[in-house]
Design a protein around this motif. Structure first.
Motif, PDB file in Angstrom:
ATOM      1  N   THR A 358      74.110 -28.817  78.121  1.00 26.35           N
ATOM      2  CA  THR A 358      72.696 -29.135  78.281  1.00 26.35           C
ATOM      3  C   THR A 358      72.105 -28.336  79.432  1.00 26.35           C
ATOM      4  O   THR A 358      72.715 -28.210  80.492  1.00 26.35           O
ATOM      5  N   VAL A 359      70.933 -27.803  79.188  1.00 26.61           N
ATOM      6  CA  VAL A 359      70.170 -27.198  80.275  1.00 26.61           C
ATOM      7  C   VAL A 359      69.278 -28.282  80.865  1.00 26.61           C
ATOM      8  O   VAL A 359      68.467 -28.886  80.155  1.00 26.61           O
ATOM      9  N   LYS A 360      69.444 -28.548  82.141  1.00 23.17           N
ATOM     10  CA  LYS A 360      68.598 -29.523  82.821  1.00 23.17           C
ATOM     11  C   LYS A 360      67.371 -28.815  83.395  1.00 23.17           C
ATOM     12  O   LYS A 360      67.480 -27.733  83.979  1.00 23.17           O
ATOM     13  N   VAL A 361      66.234 -29.451  83.192  1.00 22.66           N
ATOM     14  CA  VAL A 361      64.965 -28.936  83.709  1.00 22.66           C
ATOM     15  C   VAL A 361      64.318 -30.021  84.557  1.00 22.66           C
ATOM     16  O   VAL A 361      64.248 -31.185  84.131  1.00 22.66           O
ATOM     17  N   ALA A 362      63.893 -29.666  85.744  1.00 25.42           N
ATOM     18  CA  ALA A 362      63.194 -30.611  86.617  1.00 25.42           C
ATOM     19  C   ALA A 362      61.893 -29.985  87.093  1.00 25.42           C
ATOM     20  O   ALA A 362      61.878 -28.828  87.529  1.00 25.42           O
ATOM     21  N   LEU A 363      60.823 -30.736  86.964  1.00 27.34           N
ATOM     22  CA  LEU A 363      59.540 -30.355  87.543  1.00 27.34           C
ATOM     23  C   LEU A 363      59.254 -31.311  88.681  1.00 27.34           C
ATOM     24  O   LEU A 363      59.368 -32.532  88.513  1.00 27.34           O
ATOM     25  N   ASP A 364      58.915 -30.794  89.854  1.00 24.93           N
ATOM     26  CA  ASP A 364      58.611 -31.686  90.970  1.00 24.93           C
ATOM     27  C   ASP A 364      57.456 -31.155  91.796  1.00 24.93           C
ATOM     28  O   ASP A 364      57.068 -29.993  91.707  1.00 24.93           O
ATOM     29  N   ALA A 365      56.885 -32.064  92.586  1.00 17.33           N
ATOM     30  CA  ALA A 365      55.735 -31.726  93.426  1.00 17.33           C
ATOM     31  C   ALA A 365      55.786 -32.571  94.691  1.00 17.33           C
ATOM     32  O   ALA A 365      56.321 -33.685  94.691  1.00 17.33           O
ATOM     33  N   LEU A 366      55.238 -32.019  95.746  1.00 20.90           N
ATOM     34  CA  LEU A 366      55.185 -32.672  97.056  1.00 20.90           C
ATOM     35  C   LEU A 366      53.725 -32.787  97.480  1.00 20.90           C
ATOM     36  O   LEU A 366      52.997 -31.792  97.457  1.00 20.90           O
ATOM     37  N   TRP A 367      53.316 -34.004  97.864  1.00 13.22           N
ATOM     38  CA  TRP A 367      51.911 -34.165  98.237  1.00 13.22           C
ATOM     39  C   TRP A 367      51.715 -35.317  99.219  1.00 13.22           C
ATOM     40  O   TRP A 367      52.604 -36.145  99.452  1.00 13.22           O
ATOM     41  N   GLY A 368      50.514 -35.357  99.773  1.00 10.55           N
ATOM     42  CA  GLY A 368      50.073 -36.461 100.612  1.00 10.55           C
ATOM     43  C   GLY A 368      48.592 -36.683 100.389  1.00 10.55           C
ATOM     44  O   GLY A 368      47.879 -35.778  99.931  1.00 10.55           O
ATOM     45  N   VAL A 369      48.129 -37.873 100.683  1.00  8.93           N
ATOM     46  CA  VAL A 369      46.709 -38.193 100.519  1.00  8.93           C
ATOM     47  C   VAL A 369      46.182 -38.777 101.823  1.00  8.93           C
ATOM     48  O   VAL A 369      46.943 -39.299 102.641  1.00  8.93           O
ATOM     49  N   GLN A 370      44.876 -38.686 102.007  1.00 14.69           N
ATOM     50  CA  GLN A 370      44.265 -39.166 103.237  1.00 14.69           C
ATOM     51  C   GLN A 370      42.801 -39.519 102.987  1.00 14.69           C
ATOM     52  O   GLN A 370      42.133 -38.865 102.169  1.00 14.69           O
ATOM     53  N   VAL A 371      42.322 -40.541 103.670  1.00 16.37           N
ATOM     54  CA  VAL A 371      40.894 -40.845 103.673  1.00 16.37           C
ATOM     55  C   VAL A 371      40.234 -39.942 104.709  1.00 16.37           C
ATOM     56  O   VAL A 371      40.618 -39.952 105.883  1.00 16.37           O
ATOM     57  N   LEU A 372      39.264 -39.151 104.281  1.00 17.53           N
ATOM     58  CA  LEU A 372      38.538 -38.295 105.213  1.00 17.53           C
ATOM     59  C   LEU A 372      37.382 -39.042 105.866  1.00 17.53           C
ATOM     60  O   LEU A 372      37.118 -38.882 107.050  1.00 17.53           O
ATOM     61  N   ASN A 373      36.691 -39.851 105.087  1.00 16.17           N
ATOM     62  CA  ASN A 373      35.567 -40.623 105.619  1.00 16.17           C
ATOM     63  C   ASN A 373      35.387 -41.865 104.745  1.00 16.17           C
ATOM     64  O   ASN A 373      34.906 -41.753 103.615  1.00 16.17           O
ATOM     65  N   PRO A 374      35.751 -43.057 105.241  1.00 14.97           N
ATOM     66  CA  PRO A 374      35.675 -44.267 104.414  1.00 14.97           C
ATOM     67  C   PRO A 374      34.256 -44.670 104.061  1.00 14.97           C
ATOM     68  O   PRO A 374      34.047 -45.468 103.145  1.00 14.97           O
ATOM     69  N   ASN A 375      33.279 -44.131 104.775  1.00 15.82           N
ATOM     70  CA  ASN A 375      31.888 -44.492 104.513  1.00 15.82           C
ATOM     71  C   ASN A 375      31.269 -43.671 103.391  1.00 15.82           C
ATOM     72  O   ASN A 375      30.090 -43.855 103.046  1.00 15.82           O
ATOM     73  N   LEU A 376      32.054 -42.763 102.791  1.00 18.10           N
ATOM     74  CA  LEU A 376      31.574 -41.973 101.664  1.00 18.10           C
ATOM     75  C   LEU A 376      31.994 -42.577 100.334  1.00 18.10           C
ATOM     76  O   LEU A 376      31.927 -41.921  99.299  1.00 18.10           O
ATOM     77  N   ALA A 377      32.431 -43.842 100.359  1.00 18.72           N
ATOM     78  CA  ALA A 377      32.881 -44.497  99.133  1.00 18.72           C
ATOM     79  C   ALA A 377      32.484 -45.961  99.156  1.00 18.72           C
ATOM     80  O   ALA A 377      32.323 -46.566 100.232  1.00 18.72           O
ATOM     81  N   VAL A 378      32.335 -46.527  97.982  1.00 16.31           N
ATOM     82  CA  VAL A 378      32.000 -47.953  97.819  1.00 16.31           C
ATOM     83  C   VAL A 378      32.831 -48.493  96.668  1.00 16.31           C
ATOM     84  O   VAL A 378      32.969 -47.849  95.630  1.00 16.31           O
ATOM     85  N   ARG A 379      33.386 -49.685  96.857  1.00 16.09           N
ATOM     86  CA  ARG A 379      34.050 -50.376  95.754  1.00 16.09           C
ATOM     87  C   ARG A 379      33.003 -51.101  94.897  1.00 16.09           C
ATOM     88  O   ARG A 379      32.037 -51.651  95.440  1.00 16.09           O
ATOM     89  N   ALA A 380      33.204 -51.090  93.612  1.00 13.43           N
ATOM     90  CA  ALA A 380      32.355 -51.848  92.698  1.00 13.43           C
ATOM     91  C   ALA A 380      33.264 -52.850  91.985  1.00 13.43           C
ATOM     92  O   ALA A 380      34.192 -52.471  91.277  1.00 13.43           O
ATOM     93  N   VAL A 381      33.029 -54.132  92.229  1.00 11.58           N
ATOM     94  CA  VAL A 381      33.961 -55.178  91.802  1.00 11.58           C
ATOM     95  C   VAL A 381      33.234 -56.192  90.930  1.00 11.58           C
ATOM     96  O   VAL A 381      32.121 -56.630  91.269  1.00 11.58           O
ATOM     97  N   GLN A 382      33.868 -56.595  89.853  1.00 12.08           N
ATOM     98  CA  GLN A 382      33.269 -57.594  88.969  1.00 12.08           C
ATOM     99  C   GLN A 382      33.285 -58.982  89.605  1.00 12.08           C
ATOM    100  O   GLN A 382      34.222 -59.321  90.308  1.00 12.08           O
TER     101      GLN A 382
END
Length: 382
Positions: A358-382
């Motif tokens: 068998t030929v094994k194949v792996a795809l992978d990625a490295l990442w991080g996330v961050q809030v840049l400015n929390p005041n540029l978003a709003v939650r909309a909740v039912q």
């Protein structure tokens, strides 16, 4: 000696996976992107540049006016998520055409990575300290109410996006403002034909199956007060005058009378006579003892509700970096592909397992996330 895998080389896989990854992005396709070209490992911290902000000044022909310095602010992001999709190709499958390999394996694998990236991003809802109501059978004023909240926070009213769950999507699809040609023109026709929500009221709407659910704390008494002065920049406050044994959950919201900024709770806590509560962002101003503190439970006391999110592109950031190709010296075939336009990066690895042919194949990625400015978003909740 490295294994020979014919036309199915790691560079080919990586390139095709990157194309599929970009096509599959939901929320990740609508946020600020950062990239570090140097190979990194999980836990590395990289710096990306926060988008610049300028101020219009008066023209003064005598003095030459004001020249604003270009001082882009760096934001540190930890690359703390490293995920892979691994599969095996039998000798028979290796005889398939490239097109079938892409359809059956590479594209689904890339979509799985895109889904994982999306989950990382939607999890940042816990740092959005603003909440508006939206119904599962929305009316136009639900949408304009969210837009008003962003407007009042001085959010740039371009490049706005609105992520909704399945219930809200169904309600929007049935709303005449979305699904009729009268007033909406061709966009209304497209909604009926393809189910696409399109752009309405300045938002690019999109439905996301990863819309996060939030469970709020259990509280009947939501009005307290600061136990002591709290200095500007503090990341926690001490609250008194709330009923003991009530609970706050990460992502619940705190308002302080006299402070225009709102805050999110950063750790679960049980209320006592004087309770220390971690908050995000840091206090925008000094607040004095006995200032009224009001708890906002986005989902209602003890309840769980989906958190739809309206946001400007610069509210959040996704950062990626290439992974090492060191394993190529040990017999594996490795290639990393990065796109300088989208700032996406993906790695493919191939190796042969003789015991299973068998030929094994792996795809992978490295990442991080961050809030840049929390005041540029709003939650909309039912």
């Amino acid at each position: 000696m490295p294994n020979t895998l014919g036309n199915y080389d790691p560079l080919f896989y990586a390139q095709e996976a990157l194309i599929s990854l970009n096509k599959a992005l939901g929320m990740a396709g609508r946020v600020h992107r950062g990239y570090d070209p140097a190979p990194q490992q999980k836990g590395s911290v990289i710096n990306i540049t926060r988008p610049s902000v300028f101020e219009a000044t008066n023209v003064n022909t005598s003095t030459g006016g004001t020249t604003q310095e270009l001082a882009p602010e760096n934001v540190s992001i930890t690359l703390d998520t490293w995920k892979e999709v691994k599969f095996g190709l039998t000798d028979k499958e290796l005889s398939f055409t490239k097109e079938k390999i892409i359809t059956d394996h590479i594209t689904p694998a890339a979509y799985a990575l895109a889904d994982a990236i999306d989950l990382s991003l939607v999890g940042m809802y816990k740092k959005i300290p603003w909440k508006e109501a939206i119904s599962s059978t929305p009316v136009v004023t639900d949408i304009t109410g969210v837009r008003r909240a962003l407007f009042n926070n001085r959010v740039p009213m371009n490049d706005l996006h609105f992520m909704v769950d399945g219930d809200v999507e169904a309600g929007l699809l049935a709303l005449t403002a979305f699904a009729t040609a009268d007033g909406a023109g061709q966009a209304g026709v497209d909604t009926q034909l393809r189910g696409s929500l399109g752009t309405r009221y300045g938002f690019e709407f999109f439905a996301n199956q990863n819309t996060p659910a939030h469970t709020s704390g259990t509280m009947a008494d939501t009005a307290g007060a600061l136990n002591a002065d709290a200095d500007k920049g503090a990341t926690s406050i001490v609250i008194k005058s709330l009923t003991d044994t009530q609970t706050l959950k990460i992502g619940d919201i705190i308002k302080i009378t006299g402070d225009a900024q709102q805050y999110c709770v950063t750790a679960d806590v049980e209320i006592s006579s004087a309770t220390t509560v971690g908050i995000y962002p840091a206090l925008a101003q000094k607040n004095l003892a006995d200032a009224v503190v009001t708890v906002v439970l986005p989902s209602g006391t003890g309840s769980t509700k989906n958190q739809c999110i309206a946001f400007h592109r610069h509210a959040f950031a996704l950062a990626m970096a290439p992974l090492s190709d060191m394993g190529g010296r040990l017999g594996a075939q490795i290639a990393t592909v990065a796109d300088p336009v989208t700032n996406l990066s993906i790695r493919s690895r191939l190796w042969y397992e003789g015991d299973t042919s068998t030929v094994k194949v792996a795809l992978d990625a490295l990442w991080g996330v961050q809030v840049l400015n929390p005041n540029l978003a709003v939650r909309a909740v039912q």
